[in-house]
Design a protein around this motif. Structure first.
Motif, short mmCIF file in Angstrom:
data_model
loop_
_atom_site.label_atom_id
_atom_site.label_comp_id
_atom_site.label_asym_id
_atom_site.label_seq_id
_atom_site.Cartn_x
_atom_site.Cartn_y
_atom_site.Cartn_z
N GLN A 106 0.83 -1.19 0.00
CA GLN A 106 0.00 0.00 0.00
C GLN A 106 0.88 1.26 0.00
O GLN A 106 1.95 1.28 0.61
CB GLN A 106 -0.96 0.02 1.19
CG GLN A 106 -0.32 -0.08 2.55
CD GLN A 106 -1.38 -0.11 3.65
OE1 GLN A 106 -2.57 -0.27 3.40
NE2 GLN A 106 -0.94 0.07 4.89
N PHE A 107 0.43 2.26 -0.72
CA PHE A 107 1.14 3.53 -0.87
C PHE A 107 0.16 4.67 -0.58
O PHE A 107 -1.04 4.56 -0.82
CB PHE A 107 1.67 3.70 -2.29
CG PHE A 107 2.86 2.87 -2.63
CD1 PHE A 107 4.14 3.40 -2.53
CD2 PHE A 107 2.71 1.56 -3.05
CE1 PHE A 107 5.24 2.63 -2.86
CE2 PHE A 107 3.81 0.79 -3.38
CZ PHE A 107 5.08 1.33 -3.28
N ARG A 108 0.73 5.78 -0.12
CA ARG A 108 -0.03 7.02 -0.09
C ARG A 108 0.93 8.18 -0.32
O ARG A 108 2.15 8.06 -0.08
CB ARG A 108 -0.79 7.20 1.23
CG ARG A 108 0.06 7.32 2.47
CD ARG A 108 -0.83 7.62 3.67
NE ARG A 108 -0.06 7.73 4.90
CZ ARG A 108 -0.57 8.17 6.05
NH1 ARG A 108 -1.84 8.54 6.12
NH2 ARG A 108 0.20 8.25 7.12
N TRP A 162 -2.38 14.10 3.31
CA TRP A 162 -2.15 12.76 2.78
C TRP A 162 -3.33 12.33 1.91
O TRP A 162 -4.49 12.57 2.24
CB TRP A 162 -2.00 11.74 3.91
CG TRP A 162 -0.65 11.75 4.58
CD1 TRP A 162 -0.36 12.25 5.81
CD2 TRP A 162 0.57 11.23 4.05
NE1 TRP A 162 0.99 12.09 6.10
CE2 TRP A 162 1.58 11.45 5.03
CE3 TRP A 162 0.92 10.61 2.86
CZ2 TRP A 162 2.90 11.08 4.85
CZ3 TRP A 162 2.25 10.23 2.65
CH2 TRP A 162 3.21 10.46 3.64
N ASN A 164 -5.42 9.18 -0.24
CA ASN A 164 -5.93 7.86 0.16
C ASN A 164 -4.88 6.78 -0.13
O ASN A 164 -4.06 6.90 -1.05
CB ASN A 164 -7.22 7.53 -0.60
CG ASN A 164 -8.35 8.48 -0.24
OD1 ASN A 164 -8.44 8.93 0.90
ND2 ASN A 164 -9.19 8.78 -1.21
N TRP A 165 -4.93 5.72 0.68
CA TRP A 165 -4.05 4.58 0.45
C TRP A 165 -4.41 3.90 -0.88
O TRP A 165 -5.59 3.69 -1.17
CB TRP A 165 -4.18 3.56 1.58
CG TRP A 165 -3.52 3.95 2.87
CD1 TRP A 165 -4.13 4.41 4.00
CD2 TRP A 165 -2.12 3.90 3.16
NE1 TRP A 165 -3.20 4.65 4.99
CE2 TRP A 165 -1.96 4.35 4.50
CE3 TRP A 165 -0.99 3.52 2.43
CZ2 TRP A 165 -0.70 4.42 5.11
CZ3 TRP A 165 0.24 3.60 3.05
CH2 TRP A 165 0.38 4.05 4.36
N LYS A 167 -3.92 0.35 -2.52
CA LYS A 167 -3.57 -0.99 -2.06
C LYS A 167 -3.60 -1.99 -3.21
O LYS A 167 -4.33 -1.82 -4.18
CB LYS A 167 -4.53 -1.44 -0.97
CG LYS A 167 -4.56 -0.51 0.24
CD LYS A 167 -5.54 -1.00 1.29
CE LYS A 167 -5.56 -0.05 2.49
NZ LYS A 167 -6.49 -0.52 3.55
N GLU A 201 4.76 7.31 1.19
CA GLU A 201 4.86 6.29 2.24
C GLU A 201 4.49 4.93 1.67
O GLU A 201 3.49 4.78 0.98
CB GLU A 201 3.94 6.62 3.41
CG GLU A 201 4.06 5.62 4.55
CD GLU A 201 3.21 5.99 5.75
OE1 GLU A 201 3.11 5.17 6.68
OE2 GLU A 201 2.62 7.09 5.76
N GLN A 203 4.21 0.71 2.52
CA GLN A 203 4.16 -0.41 3.44
C GLN A 203 3.89 -1.68 2.64
O GLN A 203 3.12 -1.67 1.70
CB GLN A 203 3.07 -0.22 4.50
CG GLN A 203 3.31 0.96 5.43
CD GLN A 203 2.24 1.08 6.50
OE1 GLN A 203 1.54 0.11 6.79
NE2 GLN A 203 2.11 2.26 7.07
#
Length: 479
Positions: A106-108, A162, A164-165, A167, A201, A203
């Motif tokens: 997942q990125f944002r 930020w 939205n993520w 995914k 970011e 993850q």
């Protein structure tokens, strides 16, 4: 008693909430503690390992999150004061090694300068397989997305918030793979009159919940085993040193040097273990602990190398004073300082697409050159001492040279050996090989100095330091 099952949903924040990891269901250390209590080796284990160390190790196992958080600074657009130079429209932002199964990512994105964009502005997030990556690097930037396995749209939030993520999942069934991620603005939606800074970011998570990349999956358990074994060794080393002191009435400077090396290495190992434990919890680790552990590790190598070279040069064997050998530690400290500067610079570098361990790049080659140089130095010094010494010295040097050579060559041999393996295997093989070499070196040096063997008989360690002892060679270094 071991802590109960951890059930948490909390936020770990850094820099005002810029970096975070969601904590999830953990596991209990109860079963491990029960196994240790009922094992046949439990009494021996408890005697060898202090209770505080055991509690610390169990608490590390009971931490509930394995996490990696990657923050990447990205600049897109064109500087308005130098329109002849445009920022790259396509940029590598990170990579991650997935084991077999279905992994998640997942990125944002958020804008950090000038904070003018709205969430309607869209960029492309692309995902590439390791098998395609060499071909990708040879292609023009904005043609690379055509060979990506995934192309997703990612947007920042309004005016510095930020977004939205974004995914997704990635699957591999045959073997682990390293996946590469890139962000691009090949449609040039940002225009030609301004550059923009972004925080990205990232993850990633393995199937099963672990967020350690495949090459680092065994780092924490391996270092826990190393710290446990080192603790046992420390107690054994203390007892042997104490017995040697009681028998001789003093400790030679070479033994004091070895004591300093062992303690420094033990502290370095504990700091690195602490960094990994914190990394497992918040995905960031402790940069101060990691840097200090690196610094102490280099100091350990300098101390041990100085010890071996001074002995190979005849100290305690053919001479009682260091004399011109005083320059040996100074030269090695200077080289170590250069290594420290390179290591610190290496820590500050952003992740590279073609680097898979900390032993690659300038740092790895510098350490390799250092080990080769001191190995050549050691061999020349040992040969000269063997030729100028007596029968006992020659017999000792015939055993000393091969064993010390293994220590000096452990890094170069492992460095080239790991190149035969896939990138995700290089870090665990390199770390395991170097740790094994260090363990063998500690055991060998402690036996060399504290046992009444060939070195004891050939060196000034066999000469009594007590008043009235007749010794043609001084036990301690002359001033």
């Amino acid at each position: 008693h071991a802590p109960p099952m951890l059930m948490a949903s909390q936020r770990v924040a850094r820099s005002g909430g810029a970096i975070g990891v969601d904590c999830r269901k953990g596991f209990s250390g109860t079963s491990l503690a029960h196994a240790l209590r009922n094992s046949r080796m439990a009494p021996t284990f408890r005697r060898a390992l202090p209770r505080s160390m055991l509690v610390m190790l169990l608490s590390l196992l009971a931490v509930g999150v394995e996490g990696k958080v990657l923050m990447r600074r990205v600049r897109l657009g064109m500087p308005n004061w130098k329109k002849a130079v445009r920022m790259p429209d396509w940029q590598f932002v990170g990579k991650y090694g997935y084991g077999t199964g279905v992994g998640e990512y997942q990125f944002r994105l958020r804008e950090t300068y000038p904070k003018l964009l709205l969430s309607t502005r869209q960029f492309t997030l692309s995902v590439f397989l390791d098998e395609d990556w060499p071909r990708v690097e040879e292609m023009p930037e904005c043609e690379r997305n055509a060979v990506s396995r995934r192309n997703r749209t990612i947007s920042p939030g309004d005016r510095g918030a930020w977004g939205n993520w974004v995914k997704g999942t990635l699957s591999q069934n045959v073997r682990p793979h390293i996946w590469y991620f890139a962000i691009s603005d090949c449609n040039q939606t940002l225009g030609d009159d301004q550059f923009y800074n972004f925080d990205l970011e990232f993850q990633a998570r393995q199937e099963g919940g672990s967020e350690f990349s495949i090459e680092a999956a065994w780092s924490l358990p391996t270092h826990m085993v190393m710290a446990t074994g080192f603790t046992v060794f420390i107690f054994q080393f203390y007892r042997r040193t104490r017995r040697f002191y009681d028998n001789t009435g003093g400790l030679h400077p070479v033994i004091w040097t070895l004591i300093g090396v062992v303690i420094t290495q033990f502290v370095s190992e504990l700091l690195h273990l602490g960094h990994l434990a914190i990394y497992r919890w918040n995905g960031l680790g402790s940069s101060s602990m990691e840097i200090l552990a690196e610094f102490l590790s280099i100091g350990t190598q300098v101390g041990e190398t100085s010890l071996l070279i001074t002995i190979a040069s005849g100290y305690t064997l053919t001479r009682s004073k260091l004399g011109d050998l005083d320059v040996v530690p100074l030269i090695l400290v200077l080289v170590a300082f250069i290594n420290v500067v390179v290591a610190l610079t290496d820590k500050l570098r952003e992740e590279s697409a073609n680097r898979f361990s900390e032993f690659e790049g300038l740092k790895g080659w510098l350490f390799l050159a250092f080990r080769f140089a001191v190995f050549v130095w050691f061999r020349f010094a040992a040969s000269w001492t063997a030729e100028s010494g007596g029968h006992r010295v020659q017999n000792f040097m015939n055993k000393f040279r091969p064993a010390a050579s293994l220590y000096f060559l452990a890094y170069p041999v492992t460095f080239f050996f790991v190149q035969l393996f896939a990138p995700y295997w290089r870090t665990p093989i390199m770390e395991s090989g170097l740790m094994l070499a260090q363990v063998c070196s500690n055991l060998w040096l402690s036996s060399l100095f504290l046992d009444r063997g060939a070195y004891f008989e050939a060196s000034s360690l066999s000469m009594s330091p007590l008043p009235g002892g007749s010794s043609p060679v001084r036990f301690f270094k002359d001033e």
